[in-house]
Design a protein around this motif. Structure first.
Motif, PDB file in Angstrom:
ATOM      1  N   PHE A 190       0.748  -1.151  -0.089  1.00  0.00           N
ATOM      2  CA  PHE A 190      -0.051   0.029  -0.054  1.00  0.00           C
ATOM      3  C   PHE A 190       0.929   1.392  -0.085  1.00  0.00           C
ATOM      4  N   ALA A 193       1.884   2.073  -3.431  1.00  0.00           N
ATOM      5  CA  ALA A 193       0.879   2.675  -4.089  1.00  0.00           C
ATOM      6  C   ALA A 193       0.750   4.378  -3.780  1.00  0.00           C
ATOM      7  N   HIS A 247      -6.298  11.152  -4.765  1.00  0.00           N
ATOM      8  CA  HIS A 247      -7.245   9.923  -4.530  1.00  0.00           C
ATOM      9  C   HIS A 247      -8.516  10.640  -4.267  1.00  0.00           C
ATOM     10  N   TRP A 265      -8.402   4.944   2.405  1.00  0.00           N
ATOM     11  CA  TRP A 265      -8.013   4.243   1.030  1.00  0.00           C
ATOM     12  C   TRP A 265      -7.389   2.937   1.292  1.00  0.00           C
ATOM     13  N   LYS A 266      -6.494   2.662   2.333  1.00  0.00           N
ATOM     14  CA  LYS A 266      -5.927   1.434   2.724  1.00  0.00           C
ATOM     15  C   LYS A 266      -6.905   0.568   3.195  1.00  0.00           C
ATOM     16  N   PHE A 269      -8.020  -1.451   0.281  1.00  0.00           N
ATOM     17  CA  PHE A 269      -7.141  -1.418  -0.664  1.00  0.00           C
ATOM     18  C   PHE A 269      -6.703  -3.014  -0.368  1.00  0.00           C
TER      19      PHE A 269
END
Ligand code: ZN
Ligand code: FE
Length: 271
Positions: A190, A193, A247, A265-266, A269
């Protein structure tokens, strides 16, 4: 006249005891007195097996927060060893015998720990920091700071967790960080990313991958390594801010908004 006695100096060793799929129950032991302390024993069985195999005597249990994978072994261990249980004041953990709040100290096996309240993953979460351990400072941070990541926000909010992580990031850079789970490779995927151009992160990914291929833990980490590679400690860095804005497709007004964006987001993910 009395001669000065030369006492052997205790060396505290720290080893992981694996539990469940990916928990580490950290065991600190003094190889002269054969005394041991365990941190977050979610399961008693592997702890008892390790203590027996090494002929260690359990003298205390340390707890960082109330989740079952950190506390589930307390009853069985206390029944067998009758030891004090140090941990946060929490409605969820009946077995704590000695409550620890911010700045409270704890001296055990010659180590002087200070308590840091680090709410966010849970509201009762504490971390224990010892500055003068052999080989430099040590930190037991449960599920607050992970190698390359941080705990999910089950009870706290982003501002609270960011403040807790910032508190840990301000500890001595050479502090060895003993997290409670082996989540490193997923966390680093992650992180990659978020910051694909971070060279220190690229090096860390290859090093951690090598360790896991050999079946070795990627821990302890260090505060310096986390500051260099962990996106959740880098919410003030331009690359992380830009990526969060991209994002979220909006202006992340401050570090808390950046943190909230990458934490969200994580959560969704998958590697
Ligand atoms: Zn937890
Ligand atoms: Fe956990």
């Amino acid at each position: 006249m009395l001669e000065p006695t030369t006492q052997p100096i205790a060396m505290i060793q720290i080893i992981p005891i694996s539990a469940f799929d990916d928990n580490y129950i950290w065991c600190l032991y003094d190889d002269i007195s054969q005394q041991a302390v365990v941190v977050d024993p979610g399961d008693a069985k592997p702890v008892i097996a390790a203590l027996d195999a090494m002929q260690l005597d359990l003298v205390a249990i340390l707890i960082t927060h109330h989740h079952f994978d950190h506390t589930g072994g307390i009853d069985e261990l206390v029944a067998q060893y009758k030891v004090p249980v140090y941990g946060p004041r929490s409605d969820h953990i009946d077995q704590i015998t000695h409550h620890l709040a911010e700045s409270d100290t704890l001296s055990i096996m010659g180590l002087d720990f200070i308590t840091l309240e680090v709410p966010g993953h849970t509201l009762d979460h504490i971390a224990l920091y010892c500055e003068q351990a052999d080989g430099g400072p040590i930190l037991f941070c449960g599920d607050t700071l992970f190698a390359g990541g941080c705990g999910r926000l089950f009870e706290g909010n982003p501002a609270m967790m960011l403040s807790s992580l910032t508190k840990l990031a301000e500890l001595s850079a050479d502090t060895r960080v003993y997290c409670a789970h082996e989540y490193t490779l997923a966390n680093l995927a992650f992180a990659n990313a978020v910051e694909p151009d971070n060279q220190a992160l690229q090096q860390r990914i290859s090093q951690a991958t090598g360790l896991r291929q050999q079946g070795l833990p990627t821990l302890p980490s260090t505060i310096a390594t986390e500051i260099a590679t962990n996106p959740f400690l880098r919410c003030h860095q331009t690359a992380v801010i830009d990526r969060a804005k991209q994002h979220r497709q909006d202006d992340c007004a401050d570090s808390t908004a950046v943190f909230a964006t990458i934490r969200g987001w994580k959560d969704n993910f998958s590697v």
